[in-house]
Scaffold this active site. Structure first.
Site, mmCIF file in Angstrom:
data_model
loop_
_atom_site.group_PDB
_atom_site.id
_atom_site.type_symbol
_atom_site.label_atom_id
_atom_site.label_comp_id
_atom_site.label_asym_id
_atom_site.label_seq_id
_atom_site.Cartn_x
_atom_site.Cartn_y
_atom_site.Cartn_z
ATOM 1 N N LYS A 13 72.003 112.931 80.676
ATOM 2 C CA LYS A 13 70.686 112.667 80.072
ATOM 3 C C LYS A 13 70.666 113.070 78.596
ATOM 4 O O LYS A 13 70.172 112.337 77.760
ATOM 5 C CB LYS A 13 69.578 113.472 80.784
ATOM 6 C CG LYS A 13 69.416 113.169 82.256
ATOM 7 C CD LYS A 13 68.226 113.920 82.834
ATOM 8 C CE LYS A 13 68.330 115.434 82.789
ATOM 9 N NZ LYS A 13 69.251 116.053 83.756
ATOM 10 N N ARG A 88 59.866 117.223 85.803
ATOM 11 C CA ARG A 88 60.852 117.519 86.834
ATOM 12 C C ARG A 88 60.179 117.638 88.195
ATOM 13 O O ARG A 88 60.847 117.729 89.210
ATOM 14 C CB ARG A 88 61.497 118.852 86.498
ATOM 15 C CG ARG A 88 63.018 118.838 86.454
ATOM 16 C CD ARG A 88 63.398 120.265 86.191
ATOM 17 N NE ARG A 88 64.785 120.515 86.062
ATOM 18 C CZ ARG A 88 65.509 120.381 84.954
ATOM 19 N NH1 ARG A 88 64.990 119.883 83.875
ATOM 20 N NH2 ARG A 88 66.765 120.743 84.946
ATOM 21 N N ARG A 124 81.724 121.943 81.768
ATOM 22 C CA ARG A 124 80.845 121.807 80.602
ATOM 23 C C ARG A 124 80.793 123.113 79.798
ATOM 24 O O ARG A 124 80.670 124.195 80.354
ATOM 25 C CB ARG A 124 79.437 121.448 81.088
ATOM 26 C CG ARG A 124 78.415 121.340 79.977
ATOM 27 C CD ARG A 124 77.226 120.515 80.355
ATOM 28 N NE ARG A 124 76.279 121.225 81.197
ATOM 29 C CZ ARG A 124 75.129 120.697 81.613
ATOM 30 N NH1 ARG A 124 74.832 119.443 81.314
ATOM 31 N NH2 ARG A 124 74.318 121.392 82.370
ATOM 32 N N ARG A 157 77.171 127.933 80.039
ATOM 33 C CA ARG A 157 75.798 128.351 80.335
ATOM 34 C C ARG A 157 75.807 129.167 81.615
ATOM 35 O O ARG A 157 76.511 128.804 82.558
ATOM 36 C CB ARG A 157 74.918 127.114 80.561
ATOM 37 C CG ARG A 157 74.321 126.554 79.304
ATOM 38 C CD ARG A 157 73.691 125.208 79.487
ATOM 39 N NE ARG A 157 72.844 125.071 80.666
ATOM 40 C CZ ARG A 157 72.208 123.948 80.998
ATOM 41 N NH1 ARG A 157 72.314 122.878 80.227
ATOM 42 N NH2 ARG A 157 71.469 123.869 82.071
ATOM 43 N N ARG A 168 71.055 124.497 91.851
ATOM 44 C CA ARG A 168 70.332 123.583 90.950
ATOM 45 C C ARG A 168 70.268 122.178 91.530
ATOM 46 O O ARG A 168 69.257 121.497 91.427
ATOM 47 C CB ARG A 168 71.007 123.551 89.579
ATOM 48 C CG ARG A 168 70.640 124.761 88.749
ATOM 49 C CD ARG A 168 71.518 124.894 87.550
ATOM 50 N NE ARG A 168 71.395 123.809 86.602
ATOM 51 C CZ ARG A 168 72.332 123.501 85.712
ATOM 52 N NH1 ARG A 168 73.441 124.201 85.660
ATOM 53 N NH2 ARG A 168 72.154 122.519 84.876
HETATM 54 P P1 ADP Z 1 70.030 120.462 83.632
HETATM 55 O O1 ADP Z 1 69.385 119.119 83.478
HETATM 56 O O2 ADP Z 1 71.450 120.432 83.215
HETATM 57 O O3 ADP Z 1 69.740 121.130 84.930
HETATM 58 P P2 ADP Z 1 68.247 121.658 81.724
HETATM 59 O O4 ADP Z 1 68.823 122.077 80.438
HETATM 60 O O5 ADP Z 1 67.377 120.447 81.739
HETATM 61 O O6 ADP Z 1 69.482 121.529 82.670
HETATM 62 O O7 ADP Z 1 67.398 122.848 82.390
HETATM 63 C C1 ADP Z 1 67.913 124.144 82.520
HETATM 64 C C2 ADP Z 1 66.920 125.018 83.268
HETATM 65 O O8 ADP Z 1 65.686 125.093 82.535
HETATM 66 C C3 ADP Z 1 66.505 124.521 84.644
HETATM 67 O O9 ADP Z 1 67.428 124.882 85.652
HETATM 68 C C4 ADP Z 1 65.144 125.218 84.810
HETATM 69 O O10 ADP Z 1 65.283 126.576 85.111
HETATM 70 C C5 ADP Z 1 64.558 125.129 83.404
HETATM 71 N N1 ADP Z 1 63.770 123.880 83.204
HETATM 72 C C6 ADP Z 1 64.067 122.864 82.345
HETATM 73 N N2 ADP Z 1 63.141 121.895 82.417
HETATM 74 C C7 ADP Z 1 62.232 122.292 83.352
HETATM 75 C C8 ADP Z 1 61.053 121.711 83.880
HETATM 76 N N3 ADP Z 1 60.603 120.514 83.468
HETATM 77 N N4 ADP Z 1 60.368 122.407 84.831
HETATM 78 C C9 ADP Z 1 60.787 123.603 85.253
HETATM 79 N N5 ADP Z 1 61.912 124.201 84.808
HETATM 80 C C10 ADP Z 1 62.637 123.568 83.856
#
Ligand code: ADP
Length: 223
Positions: A13, A88, A124, A157, A168
């Site tokens: 993404k 999300r 990653r 990370r 996750r």
């Molecule tokens: P990925 O898509 O690789 O899981 P992100 O960088 O989008 O990682 O998100 C990392 C973390 O940030 C998530 O695991 C969550 O804890 C938090 N997070 C990100 N976006 C949201 C969201 N829209 N709602 C709740 N938590 C979020």
């Protein structure tokens, strides 16, 4: 114009979002990047969310919603913006509708099997300086620790560690179906295959976007 990117962690993404920004100019808003920045800067918000993020759980809706609302109200988002990682949950999607009903909206789901997700995320690395994302599998051994762009140290990370990735993915699957259903009903959802060359995926996404931008553009040339 609102472009929403959906897909599992590691589905690409963020990469596709950056490519869209490069070609179409809309800013990419990544909820994960905003939250990680808050953690790095040790802000009150960052302190609140750090432990939740490390576990791979979701940050509470109201925190993320406030953060995104503030961001999309900025001037650079007035013509359009790309959302990566938000919404999300279905409740986030419902609030997004209310806070900013857009003239044109497209939701692009990037599909990737879980086994590929796990392989990709394990490899990653992120630059601690410029946040550029790298995959160790596509890097020569001498470039596996240092960022080629800024010389920063590449780190994993905390939530990319193998034991957290599975959690996750579980959280992702619990939320995803309802979100996809919601956008399918609105007739704005399209899915592209993510297990392909990044430039080929981008070509597919561009043809979707060209079409929707053409349809949405008013006679005045304004979106
Ligand atoms: P990925 O898509 O690789 O899981 P992100 O960088 O989008 O990682 O998100 C990392 C973390 O940030 C998530 O695991 C969550 O804890 C938090 N997070 C990100 N976006 C949201 C969201 N829209 N709602 C709740 N938590 C979020």
């Amino acid at each position: 114009m609102r472009i929403i990117l959906l897909g599992a962690p590691g589905s690409g993404k963020s990469t596709q979002g950056d490519l869209i920004t490069g070609k179409f100019g809309f800013p990419k808003i990544s909820s994960g990047d905003l939250l990680r920045r808050a953690v790095k800067d040790n802000t009150p918000l960052g302190k609140d969310v750090e432990a939740v993020m490390k576990r791979g759980d979701l940050v509470s809706d109201h925190v993320v919603i406030e953060m995104i609302k503030e961001r999309i109200e900025k001037d650079d988002c007035q013509q359009g913006y790309i959302l990566d990682g938000f919404p999300r949950t279905l409740s986030q999607a419902l609030v997004l509708e209310k806070m900013s009903p857009e003239k044109a909206e497209i939701v692009i789901g990037i599909h990737l099997d879980d086994s590929v997700v796990i392989d990709r995320i394990s490899a990653r690395r992120i630059c601690s300086g410029c946040n550029h994302i790298f995959n160790l599998l596509s890097k020569s051994p001498e470039h596996r620790q240092i960022c080629e762009d800024c010389g920063g140290t590449l780190i994993q990370r905390p939530d990319d560690k193998p034991e957290v990735i599975k959690d996750r993915l579980k959280v992702y699957h619990e939320q995803q179906d309802a979100l996809v259903e919601f956008y399918k009903e609105k007739n704005v959802y399209t899915c592209v295959e993510g297990d392909a060359d990044r430039d080929d995926i981008f070509v597919n996404i561009c043809s979707l976007l060209d079409r929707i931008i053409e349809n949405a553009m008013g006679a005045d040339g304004v979106l």
